[in-house]
Design an enzyme around this catalytic site. Structure first.
Site, PDB file in Angstrom:
ATOM      1  N   ASP A   4      52.079  50.299  38.590  1.00 32.24           N
ATOM      2  CA  ASP A   4      51.259  49.108  38.800  1.00 32.24           C
ATOM      3  C   ASP A   4      51.072  48.439  37.450  1.00 32.24           C
ATOM      4  O   ASP A   4      51.201  49.083  36.396  1.00 32.24           O
ATOM      5  CB  ASP A   4      49.901  49.467  39.405  1.00 32.24           C
ATOM      6  N   ARG A  21      37.369  32.198  40.904  1.00 34.32           N
ATOM      7  CA  ARG A  21      37.460  33.603  40.508  1.00 34.32           C
ATOM      8  C   ARG A  21      37.415  33.813  38.998  1.00 34.32           C
ATOM      9  O   ARG A  21      37.079  34.906  38.537  1.00 34.32           O
ATOM     10  CB  ARG A  21      38.742  34.223  41.074  1.00 34.32           C
TER      11      ARG A  21
END
Length: 267
Positions: free
Chosen positions: A145, A35
């Site tokens: 978040d 990733r």
């Protein structure tokens, strides 16, 4: 092309991410390299060594966020794990309305709100339950978040609304803008306060919460990190408050919250 990362760089990177953000990746070397390889190249590095060294030296918040966004999945949707919203509407809301009949103020925190569907969904549930009395209550939801990218999308409030959303809600709480894209109505958007917050930080909000939703977030944490976070959540809830976690998550046996039926709901 997937690049390789040395044992030392992998250790430094994963230890840093776990220490600062709680995400455990020590057993996921292949995931990390697959990733992040593209990001390493995009940032102008030929291999992981200098990329990791500069990341840990500079600690640039924007670059760190790019790394975290690649390593985690900000995947959510309206009415995800519908049973939670049913329990919230049928059990929690009646309890809170009785409790705060005079105060008419409810404190809810959507922790790890990602792109915003959860707090907006909760707002719709609240408005459906309160009906014509909704305007007389303060039901603003704190939604946090760590990802600025996710919060930017959340603040826009524009989505492709899935079929899981009742047709009546689609007409009442969304406005079609183009094609299959809808925007949440101002009354829904204005009920949510978005804020950046790292769940590894001390929780020092001015108010304690009646309900904390933290679903599909702790799946990235090891048990000691989960236990420490749950203790902080407990300290941040009012007596008898609720912590809502996902079906795939469990609390330790000695967690401060007591379990209520069904087992996926915590109180």
């Amino acid at each position: 092309m997937i690049q390789t990362i040395s044992d030392e760089d992998f250790r430094k990177l994963t230890n840093f991410i776990q220490r600062e953000y709680g995400i455990t990746l020590q057993e996921k070397r292949q995931l990390v390299t697959s990733r992040l390889s593209g990001l390493v190249t995009e940032q102008g590095y030929s291999d992981f060594g200098p990329f990791v060294a500069n990341l840990l030296k500079e600690r640039d918040p924007q670059k760190i966020e790019l790394v975290l966004n690649r390593l985690t999945t900000n995947y959510t949707f309206f009415m995800r794990e519908t049973e939670h919203f049913d329990f919230f509407t049928k059990v929690i809301m009646p309890e809170l309305v009785r409790k705060y009949e005079r105060k008419r103020s409810i404190a809810i925190w959507s922790a790890g709100c990602s792109s915003g569907e959860e707090p907006y969904n909760l707002t719709m549930c609240i408005k459906e339950y309160l009906g014509l009395q909704a305007s007389k209550w303060d039901t603003r939801i704190l939604a946090t978040d760590i990802s600025q990218k996710a919060l930017a999308k959340a603040k826009q409030g524009i989505y492709e609304v899935p079929d899981t959303v009742p047709a009546a809600w689609r007409q009442k709480y969304f406005k079609k803008i183009e094609g299959s894209r809808y925007a949440v109505t101002p009354e829904v958007r204005n009920n949510v306060i978005f804020q950046t917050f790292n769940l590894m930080d001390p929780i020092r909000f001015r108010t304690k919460f009646d309900v904390i939703f933290c679903r599909n977030v702790m799946i990235y944490f090891d048990q000691p990190t989960k236990d420490a976070l749950v203790r902080r959540f407990y300290d941040a809830t009012v007596p008898g408050g609720y912590l809502m976690i996902s079906h795939s998550e469990n609390l330790s046996k000695d967690a401060p919250y007591r379990t209520v039926a069904p087992s996926t709901f915590q109180k």
